[in-house]
Write an enzyme that holds these catalytic residues in place. Structure first.
Site, PDB file in Angstrom:
ATOM      1  N   ASP A  93      -3.748   2.728  -2.523  1.00 14.01           N
ATOM      2  CA  ASP A  93      -2.356   2.331  -2.360  1.00 14.01           C
ATOM      3  C   ASP A  93      -1.630   3.400  -1.544  1.00 14.01           C
ATOM      4  O   ASP A  93      -1.843   4.607  -1.748  1.00 14.01           O
ATOM      5  CB  ASP A  93      -1.707   2.190  -3.740  1.00 14.01           C
ATOM      6  CG  ASP A  93      -0.433   1.371  -3.707  1.00 14.01           C
ATOM      7  OD1 ASP A  93      -0.517   0.160  -3.472  1.00 14.01           O
ATOM      8  OD2 ASP A  93       0.647   1.958  -3.919  1.00 14.01           O
ATOM      9  N   GLU A 136      -4.355   0.875   2.298  1.00 15.01           N
ATOM     10  CA  GLU A 136      -3.043   0.307   2.580  1.00 15.01           C
ATOM     11  C   GLU A 136      -2.402   1.313   3.537  1.00 15.01           C
ATOM     12  O   GLU A 136      -1.909   2.360   3.113  1.00 15.01           O
ATOM     13  CB  GLU A 136      -2.225   0.155   1.305  1.00 15.01           C
ATOM     14  CG  GLU A 136      -0.888  -0.527   1.538  1.00 15.01           C
ATOM     15  CD  GLU A 136      -0.042  -0.607   0.278  1.00 15.01           C
ATOM     16  OE1 GLU A 136       0.493  -1.691  -0.009  1.00 15.01           O
ATOM     17  OE2 GLU A 136       0.096   0.424  -0.417  1.00 15.01           O
TER      18      GLU A 136
END
Length: 400
Positions: free
Chosen positions: A61, A98
């Site tokens: 993330d 990401e």
């Protein structure tokens, strides 16, 4: 419980010259990932999960944080990312980034990857959302996203780098994407200020749930459109659990804090939306059956290139801003089954269009295999080299 601040605040966290925490994570602080002690700890953790628990991949993330220097600036060759790419224990596991962070660093297509990392392709999500709801000037971008985003990822060195998605755990579900123009996060307790405001969604004329038959039919067709395009795009497809049966978060696009029906999967919707579920099954099976959708298998076939773009007339490399029809064709030759051509027709215009297909060799013919205007799918041999595509719909043809 470990307190990195207690171990050594200056080593474990990125700090401003004034000693405050840099907040590139959106959570108040950011690990100093490229300090030798910190990146060694991260490597050790990942190796442990791989060797002990047999974890075979990681998605990071806000992965751009992993490439920031001690002063918060992005590094050209971040030691951590380079170590992850070449680590002998992590060499066979999936690494997915990401490729942005909460500090505004956006690295889709430029993430330091060493040809090892795949990326969540945020531009695929944004461009396809805008194209599918009929925004002007998005046809060219949509065509490029469908063929693997070769304007972002170098074709030979970044194979399978693009993780294509239209929905994920952040933001609207696919059902909500076509049911709400605005986020509805009031129950989160932040006066609807949390969650992204740029959702590129469209409620089809009515905000939220409705009994309007035409609006509901349009919403379901747009769901089929989105999934058909996703399954017919080069790259690695990803969709949100529950999209296959129209799961809803009631317009909440930041439901992490809701441990209730808002964030749960409502399996009762599976029976209600079985036609959508069956369409998802059909498209997944279609993608698995046709390797040509997933990769370049022979640099083309039948004097057609591997990839080509088409408008309502065949062979159109560029799309004008006003155009809302995109045709993408893949061509390849399998050793066992011979040549195959797949043509994906997408019409985000609100009127039907007459379209001409590319002319196949005399030994081949077109077969219609997908039409999202219809709830159920059936194959149909084409008797002529043209077709009518209905408003806001997607069709797929196979040439054999």
């Amino acid at each position: 419980f470990f307190s990195f601040k207690g171990f050594d605040n200056n080593i474990y966290y990125l700090l401003t010259p004034e000693g405050k925490y840099y907040n590139f994570s959106g959570c108040g602080n950011t690990l100093n990932c490229n300090h030798p002690m910190v990146y060694q700890m991260i490597l050790n953790c990942l190796r442990y999960w791989v060797t002990t628990y047999r974890v075979n991949g990681f998605r990071f993330d806000l992965a751009s944080i992993l490439g920031r220097n001690e002063d918060g600036s992005p590094m050209n060759k971040p030691p951590l990312l380079q170590s992850l790419a070449f680590d002998p224990i992590l060499g066979d596991v999936k690494l997915i980034a990401e490729a942005w962070d909460a500090g505004g660093l956006y690295q889709v297509g430029t993430f330091p990857a060493w040809n090892r990392w795949a990326e969540w392709n945020g531009r695929y999500r944004d461009d396809l959302r805008r194209y599918l709801k009929g925004d002007e000037g998005m046809a060219q971008a949509a065509a490029l996203r469908m063929v693997g985003s070769r304007d972002i990822y170098e074709v030979h060195n970044r194979k399978n780098a693009s993780v294509n998605f239209i929905t994920c755990h952040d933001g609207f579900t696919l059902y909500d994407l076509y049911s709400y123009n605005e986020k509805h996060n009031e129950k989160n307790g932040w006066n609807n200020t949390d969650g992204a405001g740029d959702n590129n969604s469209w409620n089809c004329g009515i905000e939220g749930e409705t009994d309007d038959v035409e609006v509901n039919a349009l919403r379901r067709r747009l769901i089929r459109n989105a999934f058909a395009i996703l399954m017919c795009s080069r790259g690695i497809p990803m969709f949100l659990a529950g999209d296959e049966f129209c799961n809803t978060q009631f317009g909440n696009n930041n439901a992490y804090c809701q441990d209730n029906l808002t964030s749960w999967l409502d399996w009762s919707r599976l029976e209600k939306n079985k036609d959508i579920f069956q369409f998802f099954q059909y498209m997944i099976q279609f993608r698995k059956k046709h390797r040509l959708l997933r990769t370049n298998i022979s640099d083309g076939a039948c004097n057609f290139p591997d990839v080509s773009f088409h408008g309502i007339e065949p062979w159109q490399n560029q799309f004008a801003d006003h155009e809302r029809y995109v045709g993408v064709m893949f061509a390849g030759h399998e050793r066992d089954t011979g040549p195959e051509i797949i043509y994906i027709a997408s019409n985000s215009y609100w009127e039907e269009l007459e379209v001409k297909l590319p002319v196949l060799p005399v030994s081949m013919c077109w077969e219609q295999v997908v039409d999202t205007w219809e709830k159920s799918q059936c194959k149909k041999k084409m008797e002529k080299n043209s077709f009518t595509i209905r408003p806001r719909s997607v069709m797929v043809f196979v040439g054999r």
